[in-house]
Design an enzyme around this catalytic site. Sequence first.
Site, PDB file in Angstrom:
ATOM      1  N   HIS A   1      -1.256   0.725   7.498  1.00 34.76           N
ATOM      2  CA  HIS A   1      -1.882   0.624   6.482  1.00 34.76           C
ATOM      3  C   HIS A   1      -1.607   2.201   5.613  1.00 34.76           C
ATOM      4  CE1 HIS A   1      -4.244   0.107   2.628  1.00 34.76           C
ATOM      5  NE2 HIS A   1      -4.398   1.151   2.477  1.00 34.76           N
TER       6      HIS A   1
ATOM      7  N   CYS B   1       0.759  -1.162  -0.236  1.00 35.34           N
ATOM      8  CA  CYS B   1       0.259  -0.046  -0.662  1.00 35.34           C
ATOM      9  C   CYS B   1       0.657   1.076   0.462  1.00 35.34           C
ATOM     10  CB  CYS B   1      -1.489   0.212   1.092  1.00 35.34           C
ATOM     11  SG  CYS B   1      -0.171  -0.487   3.086  1.00 35.34           S
TER      12      CYS B   1
END
Length: 1370
Positions: A485, A182
């Site tokens: 994330h 990510c």
Amino acid sequence: MEMVPSEENQFVPKEIQNAAEEPRVLCIIQDTTSAKTVNERLTLNLPASTTLPKLHEDVAHKAGYVNGTFDLVWGNTPDMAPLDHSSEMSLLDSGFEPGGKKNFLQLTDKDGEQPQIASDESGTAESSGLDDSSQERFIGPLPRDGAAGCSGDYSSPSYSYSSILSKSETGYVGLVNQAMTCYLNSLLQTLFMTPEFRNALYNWEFEESEEDPVTSIPFQLQRLFVLLQTSKKRAIETTDVTRSFGWDSSEAWQQHDVQELCRVMFDALEQKWKQTEQADLINQLYQGKLKDYVRCLECGYESWRIDTYLDIPLVIRPFGASQVYGSVEEALQAFIQPETLDGPNQYFCERCKKKCDARKGLRFLHFPYLLTLQLKRFDFDYTTMHRIKLNDRMTFPEELDMSPFIDVEDEKSPQTESCTDSGAENEGSCHSDQMSNDFSTDDCVDEGICLDSTGSAERVLKPKSLLTFELFSVMVHSGSAAGGHYYACIKSFSDGQWYSFNDQHVSKITQDDIRKTYGGSSGSRGYYSGAFASSTNAYMLIYRLKDPSRNAKYLSVDDFPEHIKSLVQKEKESEEQEKRQREIERNTCKIKLFCMHPVKMMMESKLEVHKDKTLREATDMAYKLMELEGVVSLDCCRLVKYDEFHEYLERSYEGEEDTPMGLLLGGVKSSYMFDLLLETRRPEQVFQPYKPGEVMVKVHVVDLKSETIASPISVRAYLNQSITEFKQLIAQATGLSAENMRVVLERCYNDLRLLYVPNKTLKAEGFFRSNKVFVESSESMDHQVAFTDSLLWKLLDRHGNTIRLLVLLPEQSPGTLANRTLCQKVGGDSDVTFEGSKGNRKSVEAILEESTEKLKNLSLQQLQQQQQQQGSSTSDSQKSSDASDFEHIESPNQDADSNSSLCVAADNRELENRIRAAAGGSSGASSDPENHFACEERSDSEVNNDRSTSSVDSDILSSSHSSDTLCNADSGPIQLANGLDSHSITSSRRSKAHEGKKETWDTAEEDSGTDSEYDDNGKSKAEAQYLYFRAEPCSQDDSTWNAQKCLVVHVDKRITLAAFKQNLEPYVGVTSTQFKVFRVYANNQEFESVRLNETLSSFSDDNKITIRLGRALKKGEYRVKVYQLLVNETEPCKFLVDTVFAKGMTVRQSKEELLPQLKEQCKLDLSIDRVRLRKKTWKNPGTVFLDYHVYEEDISISSNWEVFLEVLNEPEKMKSMSQLAVLTRRWSPATMKLGPFQEVILESSSVEELKEKLGEISDIPLENLEFAKGRGTFPCDISVLEIHQDLDWNPKVSTLNVWPLYICDDGAVVFYRHSTEEPMELSEDERNELMKKESSRLLKTGHRVSYSPRKEKALKIYLDGGPAKDLGQD
């Protein structure tokens, strides 16, 4: 139109009347094509005859989509192929369940493109989409319920991950997260949305002749950007980009810092772009300049240097401060705030020629066109010694004026610059912690290039009015310092709209959503404010300078350079090809295929056939797949529906040779509930039709006269047939008489049911798809006996419990290498094999009688003769050792079962030779030095590579235990073990453990309480419970073993091991007490089976058994592995021999039996008073066993026990259980060396006594003597560089059996030293050299294993396509 009366006596069309009567199908459809619709459900209740095209039409109408622009897939198995919208199959035929049962479907994108909205609703749909965008967008991972700073819009419990995978309505394409990429996706999307970077990348042209496109980072980025701009997919892969970085699949599972990636990627691009127009692109866009200066406060002299930077790191909370900076502007001000160097930190002024107070700080000289700010949210907590994340609130403006932070002075030469103290007014508010913490490290200047002053002075600074920057990218981190994330919020320069780029998902967001990434909570800015804040906050900010002359726009497709246009065309063709291939895959039926090959037996494969291919074409494909060409003609093959689990032929497809396979199989599915069988026949045979609803019955015909059961005949019947009709059917198939026929159904394993009620149906009797029956039709009196007492039942019971075992007989006879076993050829050139010639084959009874008689008459006689010839060179103590396993060979039972078949035609002289060899086995082994291991007994642990861990015979794991007690060959009773033993042995010699008896797993059986070999009726138990046993030679096809020394044994698995061994005696040639049975497992490991009363119930068909010659364990005996303890050797544990200890034997008796064995096998001539036995726990020496200790009374013993044998330099000093044996070792710091081990015998657990003993052997005064207990397993190795500081020296205790020593048993290791002796002083080179030697030494011994936490893998981009294979590094 035909009319029929309805219930209300009104006439209605017949079609309507039929529709009302037919069942209906309830369909529940979930629209997964967008985040807004994922929680919606469409419900349709349709007639079961509705076709699939009509279903799609109804769904399209209800969902408001154009029919044909979406797919429907099964909701419970979304990986299955979509429903065929062109097929005319009804819902019922397609697998839908009627009658009110819910059929879950998912509406998905077709070919990666979102469904088209119907034109009449497009306007409202678009407007509603825009209106709802602010309410239903998704900008990050789902927050925890009640998390501060999170909108309730995102915490819906009905949230589905499919919304992330839904295609964006924004026109932008997402990036697939490979696993933990990510951070990479966020940076790539930011670079793509930067017009200047994207356009420059497009203008660069790749030269394929100069570089491999796979390893070219700029080319793969260019391809990715082209796909992001032109692809119709919802998301594209980044694997080609990461491959160009030189990464393998493991890198996808490594999460890294996005700012670190930015630096590394820019470095790689600069290297790749050398000698091109883009060589200075990164510097032109992202590089700024700052001045690092020190100014003398007495004379004004200033020393400085120019540094460059690509990003500005901004501290959120200064080191040691309780307050945080609340805004980017505040942090920037602190960044340039100078600090005063005074006191011990004074600066040496070149002009004053002395140390003076000075001012140290940074000044911005030039800001880049693209300004990158890193918010330093990751910090280190020195209280907990852990990395932490600071979630405190820090605001940032949409437009940032950088003019207050730039130095407007002209840059002058460092040697001549002198000026007034322009920063004096800020002196009182300097942040020394800020400066020393952040800019004395490499964190901010490590990637910079120090420019010379002349080049930097030429740059003309922009006026302050032109230093306004606009925010266009916010990279957000959600999570903790341990992981989380990343996603990016990016503003498009084409329409000014903000978007959330969250891996695959792209959605519109507003300025309010940007403000939510400030972090923190609405409370104060105190020290603990971040503890209760949201973990989702901004981490990197990218601003662009507002300069109309430089601000670029995105290149449109029409304005692409020619090489980009050709690349677009190439990618489009590739995408079309991929789409076509995907379409073929979606229309291909993949189903398991079986075939009973005439040569290769049952074969299995997977048939992949297009749904439009006919059954005839599919049969041809299966014919080739199963390699039947040249074996069977294609006309003799057909495909039938098959259930492999039940071995059931469901139906055949007569007359449907031209029917498409998609129709026959019920559509394209990822898996089918049935299989296909390619059935073959001989040319003269005719295929039997198989109709749906039939059941398959395998019929075994039983012959009571010959007591045989024939191979099965397949018969197909119906469940509603009666038993009488079923008997007629069997009579036609078998030719037996139905009048006297008895039919027995085997419903499950060994569950036999006699079918005697004539009118009862097969279904009522428990028949299923595939069934097994036994039939018998004779006029014998067996019909009149109760079924469970009949011969038929006994035969079937025997058949159900009989297993087929492969038994490998010993390769050599007991005492010689020359004589072969009965299973081998007799003589060198003779052709008389195990099977025997036609004329010489004798009856089973004759061979058994002859062989057992010869065994009885010859065994003891030959034994005595051989012993007299060889002389009594072997002592009595040797006779029970492993080297004399064959000295006492007993005759086998004369009443061996006459029904056992011995398929041997060997000459009787061979049998006599075997007996002679058995009798002289011991002497033969000892007289031949080369073959002294010929009859060495090996335990199961030694068979398996001499494993040091205990092995447990898997036989005892069976839950089935026979209640029958058979007699052994020597007429002694065979007893059942009363219990199972744990593998523990005495933890401390000082506490006498296990007062009572103790049974073990690897010992001969204990008494079961039934000493008599006769039952209550006076019958011999061997007579009363005869269990089936039949042996025959092994054919080459039956086994991977040598067929000449292998038996195939058919035996009732309820037989005990004792009876099984007794039946094997004629084949092995010795009594059952003189051979051992080893069970062979799949990995070729062998475990000895020793529990004589255990049945063979844990065995199954084709299990392998190895027979090894050697004395089997008797009652109360244990296998023991003996290792030598060598305390001062590099490898202190050396295996010696396997031996046998008996319960009730003293330690001295076991030594008396062991020493001759060691002399013969290991060439160790030892005195019984100079050896000791002691407990072995892995490699640790433990309790010393005293001569008068008794096994199982004083010493706990277990299966595959291991024991240390230690050779003493002087007679044994250990005389009492109250004494303590400690291994000591002197540490000499002055020489950096460890002395050898010396044993100290203590009379008590007193620390003073230990010190006195150590003083006696070392001459160290007691007041200067220090000791420490060794750590880890023996020999407690530790580096000489660490021992002086790492051990707990001189513990403040008075006894040894308390913390931190806990010395309660023999074998503890104690280091000692002279307290005044200082360690040797080592130079750096000497220390490094010694460190290498110690590392090598400890690595070889493998004793000191220190835990090292897994380190984070360094982020690297490899310019040559991959990492160098450095074997010296991890």
